[in-house]
Design an enzyme around this catalytic site. Sequence first.
Site, short mmCIF file in Angstrom:
data_model
loop_
_atom_site.label_atom_id
_atom_site.label_comp_id
_atom_site.label_asym_id
_atom_site.label_seq_id
_atom_site.Cartn_x
_atom_site.Cartn_y
_atom_site.Cartn_z
N PHE A 712 0.82 -1.22 0.00
CA PHE A 712 0.00 0.00 0.00
C PHE A 712 0.86 1.27 0.00
CE2 PHE A 712 -2.04 -3.27 2.73
CZ PHE A 712 -2.91 -3.76 1.78
N PHE A 828 -1.62 8.04 -3.22
CA PHE A 828 -0.50 8.97 -3.38
C PHE A 828 -0.95 10.42 -3.56
CE2 PHE A 828 3.61 10.36 -5.26
CZ PHE A 828 4.49 9.67 -4.45
N GLU A 1175 -5.37 1.65 -7.10
CA GLU A 1175 -5.62 2.83 -6.28
C GLU A 1175 -6.96 3.52 -6.53
OE1 GLU A 1175 -1.28 4.68 -5.45
OE2 GLU A 1175 -1.87 4.63 -7.55
#
Length: 1221
Positions: A712, A828, A1175
């Site tokens: 992750f 992110f 994601e």
Amino acid sequence: MASWWNPAQEIVRSKNINACITPLCYLHGYAVTTIEGVGSQKKGLHPIQENLVACHGVQCGYCSPGMIMSVFTLTHTDSEPSQERLEQALEGNLCRCTGYRPIIEAFKPLCKVRGKECGDIEDICQFRTCEVKSGQDPSSDYASSSDLQLLGSNSVRFVSGNMVWIRPTTLKEVLELMEDIPGARLVMGATAMSYGMKKGHRNEGTLICCSHVKEMNMFLLNNHLLEVGAAVDLASFEGRLNEIITADNTGLSNTCFHALKESLRWLGSDQIKNMSTIGGHLALCDPRSDLYPVLMALGAKAMIATKDGQSEIPIDEDFISGPWKSSLKGSDVIVSIRIPTPTNNQTFYYKQAKRKSFDYAIANACFTITLAEETVTSARLYFGGIGRTFTSASNTANLLVGKKLNSSTFDKVQDMLNEDIKQIQMETESKYKLKLAQGFLRKFWNQVAVDIKETDAKADTRDWGISTGTQVWEAPSPTQPEHDAVGKPIPIVGGRSLVTGEATFVADMPRRQGEIWVELVCSTRAHARILKLDVTKARKVPGFVDYMDSSWIPGKNEWGIIVKDDVLFATTEVQFYGQPVGAVLAETEEAAKKAAALVAIDYEDLPAILTLKDAISKESFIPYENKPLQVGDPDTEFENCDIVREGVIQTAYQEHMYMEPNASLVIPQEDDELEVFITTQTQQFCQNAVSELLNIPANRVTVRTKRIGGGFGGKECRTMYVCGPPAVAAYRTGRPARCVFDRSKDIMITGKRHPFLAEYKAGFKNNGKLNAIKMKIFVDAGYSVDVTPWIMNKIMLHVDGSYKIPNYRVEGYICRTNTPSNTAFRGFGAPEGAFIIESLIADFETTLTVPREQIRSTNLYKEGDSTHYNSILTDCNIEKCWNECMVQSNFAQKKEDIKQFNNLHELRKRGVAIMPSKCSVSYPSKAENQGCALVNVYLDGSVLISHGGIEMGQGLHTKMIQVASRALDIPMDNVHINDTGTNITPNPVPSAASTSTDLYGEAVLNACRTLKERLAPLQEKNPQISWPNLVQKAFHERVSLSATGFSRVGTNHRDFEKGEGDPYNYYTFGACCSVVEIDCLTGEHQVLSTDIVMDVGKSLNPGIDIGQIEGAFVQGYGWLTSEEIVVKADGRYNISGPVDYKIPNVKDIPREIKVALLKDCPNERAVYSSKGIGEPPLLLSISVYLALRDAINTARKDTGLSPVSGLDIPLTAEAIRSACP
């Protein structure tokens, strides 16, 4: 699974237990079955194992053996469990990958009530259900009952070093031992003691285990008095209560039993309750206990035995002298607990925790009253968690006596309760706990008061029910060859080894000859000078080898991803709590940990900045040179907006909580060569970092990774702390060196999801059009840069969400704090950007007159639109996802149903929200968008693929084999992937950003095409030749059977300093609708349903892709609701592991979840028209946050309060209750 002879019931019983908190001595006389005894690849898999693989219940697989053992044990204790019981059995098992739904689906066929079948599905789609596969049970034979009876009936004694373990079988023996051995300690299930031993808190003395004492295993019910032996485990206690309640055919069974059962139901998990005993629970005096308030309210008594005889001691406030302290004397032995169970009282138990199940109480209570002709004749009200320990609201109880429970007396009783709570709390005042106490009283009142409407009473209770799931995807063409695996829901390769426990993780690798353990010595200050470091005491520990600090490093102590502002070992100054200062080298893990704890460091404290707001106020900034992003002229356009407002939005930390902590094993070899086995997503970084650290060429460092148990983003950039120290140790000593973080150390030093704070000014038109935004975004980097500038880049590019905003300016600021460097985390920056824009819109929703869903649909991007960073959107499927989700979720009907529900219910409110998502795939720098692969074909026709990607549960290896299967026109069984190593595939980019399938899939495809081209002339001459024969023919014709593949994916490249260029290759789109229900009295909530429509192009593997969608959604849901992290005044996090950090468990997932993959949306920019998926789905969990806001605002509107704005995350129970009236 532990099986033993129960002397009280005279039967063999089985239970699942946690090995990490079970002393080996305890298991004498038990038949122990581990995952290896359930099934294996050689002997055959158990049907439970087969099904977990087939139903995509395995991703990283680190949690899979535990899941299987829980269900395997359940089948030995209940041959036909209900689904409710199945889910309860899994509550103690955590999974960070799957979102639990496929795990439940895999085991559902074991239940007597099957899950619902899917309704009509279009012919072009597939729906999958799982059935238990038939086959022989290969699990090991168990010891006979006679053997277990014999072993369990004997007293035993074990001696190891300074510790003695004695297990007597009679109460007489126990009393004699307590008399003869001063300072001996009684244990029952030994769970708390084992935890302390694991932490090194107890390593000497005598322990007397009473688990097999017959007098302490009784269970008697006579004349409204229940007597339970002190050695009865809590699971057995709960089971016996269930039997009593079930046996009452009137349906009016004693409420005492229900209250006891309710407290036990939500206490711990099966694994904990199977070991914990009622006597041990009492003796421990844990202030978070679920059971104590009930026992106190019922007037229970403890039967105490000493050498002088037996006596009864009331279990009341005097029984507990303080947190974790009882008033019992050292020689007192709890034999049993006697619990009055009168039929003329009404008893109810209440609890609120951070998570519904497998969690300690924030606060709890038990109320019992006796009524005579609707008048209270006696009352006892006990609370836990409100003060230092369990306390009675005695004044409130006294006030109740003689009163009728009706609406006219409620306010007086509540006022008195408020006074009682103030006295109970004293120095520990908590507004939330006061509200919980009030809420518990209101719930109690609704259940017993004579003038409460039936609908009001029902509003306070909710059956959490069972979970259901539906998955819809586009089926492969009927003309697709059977062996062509692309587009099929193939289970993850390696799944069979994962479910049998045969898969090897780094910590499982066999110990090498001469191996040493490396244990970090970490700072206990947030910011301080190091004045003195003393290793004298540590050196005296047997097995100590040496102490290592920065002076050992032959190369550079400094390291970093963008800027080398990190150090491996602090030298003169520490910058965060937990920063490594050095490391102990020892012969064993135990010796290393003991010695490391004895290293003494003197500090001089320096001022520390611990929060983002503090950093902003003190202007603690890290230079960020990238240009602000701007389109249009927001300042001018604000004048043309109908509604303009300013606000602040803040996001939160999140711990990665991968199931496998960071670990590495470094093996020195000849010529300065090192082989590094490590849990990493970024082998290139580890190789280069070790090279610079040791001042040796990178070609001397081989980094290898078979698999990792979840990543992750947490195993991308902070792995230096786990690979650097053992690399230095191995290099300097010439011995293999291993470093494995325990959970608390992993959490302490490895960084988190970045907290952000956004200050905005925004303007809307009355029709819902979002016209202008100005925004400043601040991010908490922690103490060093790490990858924070890249994350800031991405959040600035994603803060538009899915919306066309014609006038937008956003600028970023990076802040430095004295906390561990925050780092990459799934998404992110994209989830944070989406959250900020969705929260901003939510701030305006109640001001605008148009419906919330219309605001979003009005502003959606369309094909050909330009973003605020001047990229043109092509193949933009946002509207398509949105429209299908509106239909799939039946949004209009849901909205109307919720309105009717809310009109009927005062204390529970429901909310609904639908949102779109747009998430980029690829790196913004073209240098990162490359991948390499090597494909070797062997003479028997088998194929071995090597590529630069890391398998971490996302199914990367599986998809690569599927790609090769189609490209080479051979079955998947012919293709294998071993591990990933820098000696085979050099310079691999990180396995991150949802790009690995794109990068390495294209590389594998490229290599396979090369092989096919080489083989084509031979195949043309022999059209009917089989694949193995073709390979043989090629070998004899000296045709190379090995090919490298390389990919250059996309043409995108962004220059952030100039603010020019397209940053991404393409986007993955989606839409999601979630429905929630909140308890306005406690803040507890439940996700009732979630509908997701996701654009994944043409899925390479719909089973894997849907698993990624569900897993990402649940992980994001945890970030938004339960996963709370606070930095304490000394710089420490308030969490150290799953005990105090609450990721969602099986009970938290949506009760209904439907995932549909968007049809007819090929993506020509990736391998076989697929899309990256790891994601993007996480963004859709924000729909839960929006639905919670909707429910909160409904509750506020009903009482005349204005809507909330700037509602920060996580929306814990406390945050929800605080926002409610």
